[in-house]
Design a protein around this motif. Sequence first.
Motif, short mmCIF file in Angstrom:
data_model
loop_
_atom_site.label_atom_id
_atom_site.label_comp_id
_atom_site.label_asym_id
_atom_site.label_seq_id
_atom_site.Cartn_x
_atom_site.Cartn_y
_atom_site.Cartn_z
N ASP A 170 0.85 -1.17 -0.10
CA ASP A 170 -0.04 -0.03 0.26
C ASP A 170 0.80 1.22 -0.04
N GLY A 171 1.87 1.42 -0.85
CA GLY A 171 2.61 2.50 -1.03
C GLY A 171 3.71 2.52 0.20
N VAL A 172 3.93 1.54 0.80
CA VAL A 172 4.99 2.03 2.17
C VAL A 172 6.10 0.61 1.97
N VAL A 173 7.28 0.97 2.12
CA VAL A 173 8.38 -0.12 2.39
C VAL A 173 8.51 -0.24 3.79
N TYR A 174 8.66 -1.47 4.16
CA TYR A 174 8.85 -1.82 5.44
C TYR A 174 10.11 -2.74 5.70
N PHE A 175 11.12 -2.16 6.53
CA PHE A 175 12.31 -3.24 6.43
C PHE A 175 13.13 -2.67 7.68
N GLY A 176 14.12 -3.75 7.86
CA GLY A 176 14.72 -3.58 9.41
C GLY A 176 16.12 -3.22 8.93
N SER A 177 16.66 -2.56 10.05
CA SER A 177 18.14 -2.21 10.07
C SER A 177 18.85 -2.68 11.30
N GLY A 178 20.20 -3.04 11.10
CA GLY A 178 21.10 -3.89 11.98
C GLY A 178 20.94 -3.19 13.37
N TYR A 179 21.11 -2.01 13.45
CA TYR A 179 21.20 -1.28 14.71
C TYR A 179 19.88 -1.06 15.69
N GLY A 180 18.99 -1.87 15.35
CA GLY A 180 17.68 -2.16 16.28
C GLY A 180 16.36 -1.48 15.69
N HIS A 181 15.96 -0.94 14.63
CA HIS A 181 14.84 -0.10 14.10
C HIS A 181 14.31 -1.08 12.84
N LEU A 182 12.84 -1.16 12.92
CA LEU A 182 12.00 -1.32 11.86
C LEU A 182 11.52 0.09 11.35
N TYR A 183 11.70 0.19 9.84
CA TYR A 183 11.31 1.67 9.34
C TYR A 183 10.15 1.21 8.40
N ALA A 184 9.32 2.28 8.20
CA ALA A 184 8.45 2.50 7.23
C ALA A 184 8.78 3.92 6.35
N VAL A 185 8.88 3.50 5.16
CA VAL A 185 9.33 4.93 4.38
C VAL A 185 8.10 4.76 3.11
N ASP A 186 7.86 5.89 2.63
CA ASP A 186 7.17 6.13 1.61
C ASP A 186 7.55 5.52 0.21
N SER A 187 6.86 4.61 -0.80
CA SER A 187 7.63 3.95 -1.59
C SER A 187 8.12 4.67 -2.84
N LYS A 188 7.50 5.95 -2.88
CA LYS A 188 7.64 6.85 -3.94
C LYS A 188 8.77 7.78 -3.84
N THR A 189 8.67 8.31 -2.74
CA THR A 189 9.68 9.56 -2.19
C THR A 189 10.93 9.02 -1.51
N GLY A 190 10.61 7.97 -0.58
CA GLY A 190 11.72 7.61 0.45
C GLY A 190 11.56 8.32 1.83
N GLU A 191 10.61 9.03 1.81
CA GLU A 191 10.29 9.75 3.07
C GLU A 191 9.86 8.81 4.17
N GLU A 192 10.70 9.25 5.14
CA GLU A 192 10.44 8.25 6.46
C GLU A 192 8.99 8.72 6.87
N LYS A 193 8.13 7.52 7.16
CA LYS A 193 6.82 7.61 7.75
C LYS A 193 7.02 7.42 9.38
N TRP A 194 7.73 6.24 9.62
CA TRP A 194 7.88 5.99 11.09
C TRP A 194 9.17 5.16 11.19
N LYS A 195 9.39 5.07 12.44
CA LYS A 195 10.63 3.97 12.68
C LYS A 195 10.22 3.50 14.19
N PHE A 196 10.42 2.32 14.48
CA PHE A 196 10.29 1.57 15.68
C PHE A 196 11.40 0.77 16.20
N GLU A 197 12.03 1.36 17.58
CA GLU A 197 13.20 0.78 17.93
C GLU A 197 13.05 -0.51 18.87
N THR A 198 13.92 -1.39 18.63
CA THR A 198 13.69 -2.60 19.48
C THR A 198 14.76 -2.92 20.29
N GLY A 199 15.86 -2.19 20.17
CA GLY A 199 17.27 -2.43 20.82
C GLY A 199 18.04 -3.74 20.48
#
Length: 222
Positions: free
Chosen positions: A150-179
């Motif tokens: 639905d127009g959002v790219v969800y992915f994780g990063s090694g330093y402890g976050h899951l990201y949601a970014v706009d698929s057309k612009t790459g703009e961050e919608k939110w990020k969630f920290e896991t530690g």
Amino acid sequence: MSEEKTPLKWKFKTGEWIGLTSPAVEDGMIYFDSRDNHLYALEAKTGKENWKFFTDGKWIFRESKVAVVDGVVYLGSKDNHLYALEAKTGKENWKFKTGGKIHSFPAVVDGVVYFGSSDMNLYALDAKTGALKWKFKTGDEIYSSPAVVDGVVYFGSGYGHLYAVDSKTGEEKWKFETGELVDASPVVEDGLVYFGSGQLFYALEAKTGKENWKFGNVDDEK
């Protein structure tokens, strides 16, 4: 009573061990990589080699996988490149160089290829030309493979976050920290994002990143 063994249809020998690779099967062909630096394309029924493609980087480090969409094979390599090859012939259409090794599985949606690199960036490329549409910088290497919904790219990063970014612009919608490391690839279903990190499994609200629930060894709840 002895068990009946399933007859072997065929087997194919590569120049090195295959390890953790996951094959892609499309239009009667099987595509998989080996530590001998080749991507192979075999006929699924016979195991006959159709073509093979060489890169300068061994894929095997973590589980590797290719995407086959609209007659094109997309794959990342430890030589820092993402490749687009003709599925029928193995001919290179284009390649795109990043600043690090690529372990993330490419996701191809609506003519765009999304993938992460160990240079800490998530990339969005034009699937036909390989031209860069945008890139998004995180704080660590990316092994997680993106889910595009639905127009959002969800992915994780090694330093402890899951990201949601706009698929057309790459703009961050939110990020969630896991530690903890987020190497796992998220799954999005019914408005929730599911993924694992450390000893915990999470379910987040897809629109906001708010935690819906988590399961596992939560020390602060003991």
